[in-house]
Design a protein around this motif. Structure first.
Motif, PDB file in Angstrom:
ATOM      1  N   SER A  23       8.999   0.474   3.702  1.00 46.11           N
ATOM      2  CA  SER A  23       9.244  -1.006   4.397  1.00 46.11           C
ATOM      3  C   SER A  23       7.933  -1.876   4.381  1.00 46.11           C
ATOM      4  N   LYS A  24       6.952  -0.793   5.265  1.00 46.63           N
ATOM      5  CA  LYS A  24       5.674  -1.104   5.841  1.00 46.63           C
ATOM      6  C   LYS A  24       5.443  -2.205   4.317  1.00 46.63           C
ATOM      7  N   GLU A  25       5.307  -1.636   3.112  1.00 46.64           N
ATOM      8  CA  GLU A  25       4.822  -2.160   1.686  1.00 46.64           C
ATOM      9  C   GLU A  25       5.658  -3.962   1.896  1.00 46.64           C
ATOM     10  N   LEU A  26       6.403  -3.867   2.437  1.00 44.12           N
ATOM     11  CA  LEU A  26       8.005  -5.009   1.574  1.00 44.12           C
ATOM     12  C   LEU A  26       6.775  -5.937   3.338  1.00 44.12           C
ATOM     13  N   ARG A  27       6.785  -5.915   4.555  1.00 39.71           N
ATOM     14  CA  ARG A  27       5.887  -6.103   5.329  1.00 39.71           C
ATOM     15  C   ARG A  27       5.240  -7.391   4.672  1.00 39.71           C
ATOM     16  N   ARG A  28       3.834  -6.364   4.421  1.00 40.02           N
ATOM     17  CA  ARG A  28       2.594  -6.566   4.044  1.00 40.02           C
ATOM     18  C   ARG A  28       3.084  -7.699   3.291  1.00 40.02           C
ATOM     19  N   LEU A  29       3.659  -7.238   2.101  1.00 34.58           N
ATOM     20  CA  LEU A  29       3.928  -8.673   1.159  1.00 34.58           C
ATOM     21  C   LEU A  29       4.353 -10.137   1.585  1.00 34.58           C
ATOM     22  N   VAL A  30       5.265  -9.891   2.778  1.00 33.89           N
ATOM     23  CA  VAL A  30       6.105 -10.898   3.707  1.00 33.89           C
ATOM     24  C   VAL A  30       5.262 -11.990   3.678  1.00 33.89           C
ATOM     25  N   ARG A  31       4.397 -10.911   4.774  1.00 32.03           N
ATOM     26  CA  ARG A  31       3.427 -11.598   5.359  1.00 32.03           C
ATOM     27  C   ARG A  31       2.296 -12.316   4.590  1.00 32.03           C
ATOM     28  N   ASN A  32       1.536 -11.364   3.256  1.00 31.18           N
ATOM     29  CA  ASN A  32       1.096 -12.827   2.800  1.00 31.18           C
ATOM     30  C   ASN A  32       1.637 -13.112   2.159  1.00 31.18           C
ATOM     31  N   LEU A  33       2.534 -13.518   1.064  1.00 28.47           N
ATOM     32  CA  LEU A  33       2.986 -14.085   0.656  1.00 28.47           C
ATOM     33  C   LEU A  33       3.815 -15.728   1.736  1.00 28.47           C
TER      34      LEU A  33
END
Length: 120
Positions: free
Chosen positions: A14-24
């Motif tokens: 979920s932390k990986e997803l959060r990072r990806l969401v913020r980047n995108l």
């Protein structure tokens, strides 16, 4: 044990997803601040609900917070569906989100089912 959620694979993903969401979402045009804000808050909510539920006393309460995390995941994917439609992200970026989102969703559902099968 305090902070045991930090050892959960679903929390780490979920932390990986959060990072990806913020980047995108950083590539969204400024007028789309509301969509960006909603998606990033939902991604953060996934992590926070996993953490909040991890130390609840009953399995029913724990499962409730996992369900909240799952609904936030659905919100993230829906938000990026809109972003894809508006051409703020590419199909390839959406596919990366879907793969990671499906993995997290399966883990949340499995975790919740295991708790419900062992209700206190």
């Amino acid at each position: 044990m305090l902070f045991r959620f930090r050892n959960f694979p679903v929390y780490r993903r979920s932390k990986e997803l959060r990072r990806l969401v913020r980047n995108l979402s950083n590539s969204f045009p400024k007028p789309e601040y509301i969509l960006k804000d909603q998606i990033t808050r939902a991604a953060t909510s996934i992590c926070l609900n996993i953490a909040e539920g991890s130390n609840r006393q009953s399995n029913k309460d724990k499962a409730h917070f996992l369900n909240q995390a799952l609904t936030s995941l659905e919100e993230v994917i829906a938000g990026f569906d809109l972003a894809l439609e508006d051409e703020f992200i590419t199909q390839q970026e959406m596919q990366s989100l879907l793969v990671l989102g499906e993995d997290i969703g399966k883990q949340l559902i499995g975790f919740s089912k295991s708790l419900q099968n062992n209700l206190n």
